[in-house]
Write an enzyme that holds these catalytic residues in place. Structure first.
Site, PDB file in Angstrom:
ATOM      1  N   ASP A  11       0.872  -1.173   0.000  1.00 13.68           N
ATOM      2  CA  ASP A  11       0.000   0.000   0.000  1.00 13.68           C
ATOM      3  C   ASP A  11       0.906   1.220   0.000  1.00 13.68           C
ATOM      4  OD1 ASP A  11      -2.448   1.545   0.374  1.00 13.68           O
ATOM      5  OD2 ASP A  11      -1.828   1.837   2.444  1.00 13.68           O
ATOM      6  N   SER A  12       0.321   2.386  -0.230  1.00 21.47           N
ATOM      7  CA  SER A  12       1.098   3.618  -0.141  1.00 21.47           C
ATOM      8  C   SER A  12       1.599   3.849   1.281  1.00 21.47           C
ATOM      9  CB  SER A  12       0.232   4.806  -0.540  1.00 21.47           C
ATOM     10  OG  SER A  12      -0.822   4.930   0.408  1.00 21.47           O
ATOM     11  N   TYR A  43      -0.591   8.245  -2.320  1.00 27.64           N
ATOM     12  CA  TYR A  43      -0.595   7.956  -3.756  1.00 27.64           C
ATOM     13  C   TYR A  43      -1.729   8.734  -4.459  1.00 27.64           C
ATOM     14  CZ  TYR A  43       2.487   3.751  -3.757  1.00 27.64           C
ATOM     15  OH  TYR A  43       3.537   2.873  -3.684  1.00 27.64           O
ATOM     16  N   GLY A  44      -2.772   9.020  -3.682  1.00 21.28           N
ATOM     17  CA  GLY A  44      -4.002   9.557  -4.274  1.00 21.28           C
ATOM     18  C   GLY A  44      -3.820  10.851  -5.021  1.00 21.28           C
ATOM     19  N   CYS A  74      -4.402  -1.536  -1.837  1.00 28.56           N
ATOM     20  CA  CYS A  74      -4.519  -0.091  -2.051  1.00 28.56           C
ATOM     21  C   CYS A  74      -5.467   0.125  -3.228  1.00 28.56           C
ATOM     22  CB  CYS A  74      -3.132   0.466  -2.371  1.00 28.56           C
ATOM     23  SG  CYS A  74      -3.123   2.201  -2.838  1.00 28.56           S
ATOM     24  N   ASN A  75      -6.559   0.828  -2.983  1.00 35.22           N
ATOM     25  CA  ASN A  75      -7.509   1.089  -4.073  1.00 35.22           C
ATOM     26  C   ASN A  75      -6.883   1.933  -5.174  1.00 35.22           C
ATOM     27  OD1 ASN A  75     -10.628   0.517  -3.024  1.00 35.22           O
ATOM     28  ND2 ASN A  75      -9.190   0.903  -1.376  1.00 35.22           N
ATOM     29  N   THR A  76      -6.048   2.904  -4.771  1.00 36.46           N
ATOM     30  CA  THR A  76      -5.478   3.828  -5.751  1.00 36.46           C
ATOM     31  C   THR A  76      -4.526   3.083  -6.684  1.00 36.46           C
ATOM     32  OG1 THR A  76      -5.593   5.493  -4.007  1.00 36.46           O
ATOM     33  CG2 THR A  76      -4.354   6.075  -5.985  1.00 36.46           C
ATOM     34  N   CYS A 184     -10.895   3.367   0.266  1.00 36.32           N
ATOM     35  CA  CYS A 184      -9.464   3.588   0.510  1.00 36.32           C
ATOM     36  C   CYS A 184      -9.128   2.753   1.738  1.00 36.32           C
ATOM     37  CB  CYS A 184      -9.183   5.063   0.773  1.00 36.32           C
ATOM     38  SG  CYS A 184      -7.513   5.362   1.424  1.00 36.32           S
ATOM     39  N   THR A 185      -8.048   1.999   1.657  1.00 37.32           N
ATOM     40  CA  THR A 185      -7.771   1.046   2.738  1.00 37.32           C
ATOM     41  C   THR A 185      -7.310   1.721   4.038  1.00 37.32           C
ATOM     42  OG1 THR A 185      -5.566   0.680   1.783  1.00 37.32           O
ATOM     43  CG2 THR A 185      -7.308  -0.901   1.206  1.00 37.32           C
ATOM     44  N   HIS A 186      -7.002   2.999   3.981  1.00 37.14           N
ATOM     45  CA  HIS A 186      -6.696   3.702   5.234  1.00 37.14           C
ATOM     46  C   HIS A 186      -7.973   3.949   6.066  1.00 37.14           C
ATOM     47  CE1 HIS A 186      -2.831   4.656   3.322  1.00 37.14           C
ATOM     48  NE2 HIS A 186      -2.403   5.144   4.477  1.00 37.14           N
TER      49      HIS A 186
HETATM   50  N1  DGL Z   1      -4.678   3.278   0.974  1.00 34.28           N
HETATM   51  C1  DGL Z   1      -4.826   3.828  -0.311  1.00 34.28           C
HETATM   52  C2  DGL Z   1      -6.038   3.449  -1.059  1.00 34.28           C
HETATM   53  O1  DGL Z   1      -6.624   2.432  -0.740  1.00 34.28           O
HETATM   54  C3  DGL Z   1      -4.040   4.965  -0.790  1.00 34.28           C
HETATM   55  C4  DGL Z   1      -4.148   6.228  -0.053  1.00 34.28           C
HETATM   56  C5  DGL Z   1      -3.208   7.232  -0.639  1.00 34.28           C
HETATM   57  O2  DGL Z   1      -2.015   7.015  -0.532  1.00 34.28           O
HETATM   58  O3  DGL Z   1      -3.656   8.233  -1.195  1.00 34.28           O
HETATM   59  O4  DGL Z   1      -6.437   4.106  -1.970  1.00 34.28           O
END
Ligand code: DGL
Length: 261
Positions: A11-12, A43-44, A74-76, A184-186
């Site tokens: 993930d990011s 990453y977004g 990570c979705n992004t 988003c996984t966060h």
């Molecule tokens: N955890 C991430 C996701 O699922 C990325 C968040 C990010 O770095 O912007 O999209």
């Protein structure tokens, strides 16, 4: 059954720990390797080319460490890079995408919020997902600014984070949204703050368990797991910080190494 060694996750940053936690007791004790690319988070808001380049380097590294399957937690990165990764690497690669389909099935008001990053919401993959599964509902997409940074700082319950969550979600709550997709996984780490605004009567969908279910099916792991997995953490930022965050967020005490790129 596919021959399996370690399973790599990335993930990011620490968001993917919300997916990894579902794997620890679910994959027959296979070793789990987790890369947090925190030096490059979020990453977004990065250029898609850079997300692809980081994702590629991390997959190469995980495979060098013995991963025979990879979860893009990570979705992004899934939205932007998964097709490239699947073209370039021979191992099974499982991604994570906003759960629009289950949300549409669950909603009674027909109003669904998708909480994600700008990178995910602007991607062609997300547009395609909506065109297939979002036609019968009204979708309220929200690029929740500063939420990722807050989780990266282990700030999940302060007045500041409650204000951030409140600012984003109270208008949605007032509009009658009854399903919140954590895209988003966060964001699962902010569930307490989210519930505080939206209450207990709505559904909040987080994808971790479903992703690990898909991983198990993909690897043919159909026996009831009896052994817990060892986890090794890697980060492009500070190892002490990641070690502490993993303890704090998912009660994981795992060795943590510097990534070196
Ligand atoms: N955890 C991430 C996701 O699922 C990325 C968040 C990010 O770095 O912007 O999209």
């Amino acid at each position: 059954m596919t021959a399996v060694g370690a399973i790599g996750f990335f993930d990011s940053g620490v968001g993917g720990l919300s997916v990894l936690r579902h794997a620890v007791n679910a994959v027959q004790g296979l070793p789990l390797l987790y890369v947090a690319d925190s030096a490059f988070a979020p990453y977004g808001r990065r250029d898609p080319e850079q997300v692809i380049e980081r994702s590629r380097s991390i997959c190469r590294f995980l495979i060098e460490q013995g991963a025979t399957a990879i979860v893009v937690a990570c979705n992004t990165a899934t939205a932007i890079a998964i097709e490239t990764l699947r073209n370039e690497f021979a191992v099974p690669i499982i991604g994570v995408e906003p759960a629009v389909k289950p949300a549409a099935a669950l909603s009674r008001t027909g109003k669904v919020a998708v909480l994600a990053t700008q990178g995910t919401l602007r991607s062609a993959r997300y547009a395609q997902l909506l065109s297939i599964h979002g036609r019968e509902i009204t979708v309220f997409p929200r690029a929740c600014r500063h939420w990722v940074e807050a989780v990266e700082e282990a700030d999940i319950d302060s007045p500041r984070v409650h204000d951030l969550v409140n600012a984003e979600l109270s208008p949605l709550h007032a509009s009658g949204v009854d399903v919140y997709v954590l895209g988003c996984t966060h964001f699962p780490f902010l569930t307490g703050a989210i519930r505080h605004v939206v209450g207990d009567a709505v559904n909040i969908i987080e994808p971790g368990a479903a992703v690990i279910g898909q991983l198990r099916r993909r690897l043919g792991l159909d026996h009831t797991p009896t052994t817990a997995s060892e986890v090794t953490l890697y980060t492009s930022a500070d190892t002490t910080h990641l070690h502490a965050l993993a303890q704090n967020l998912i009660a994981l005490d795992a060795p943590c190494h510097a990534l070196g790129f």
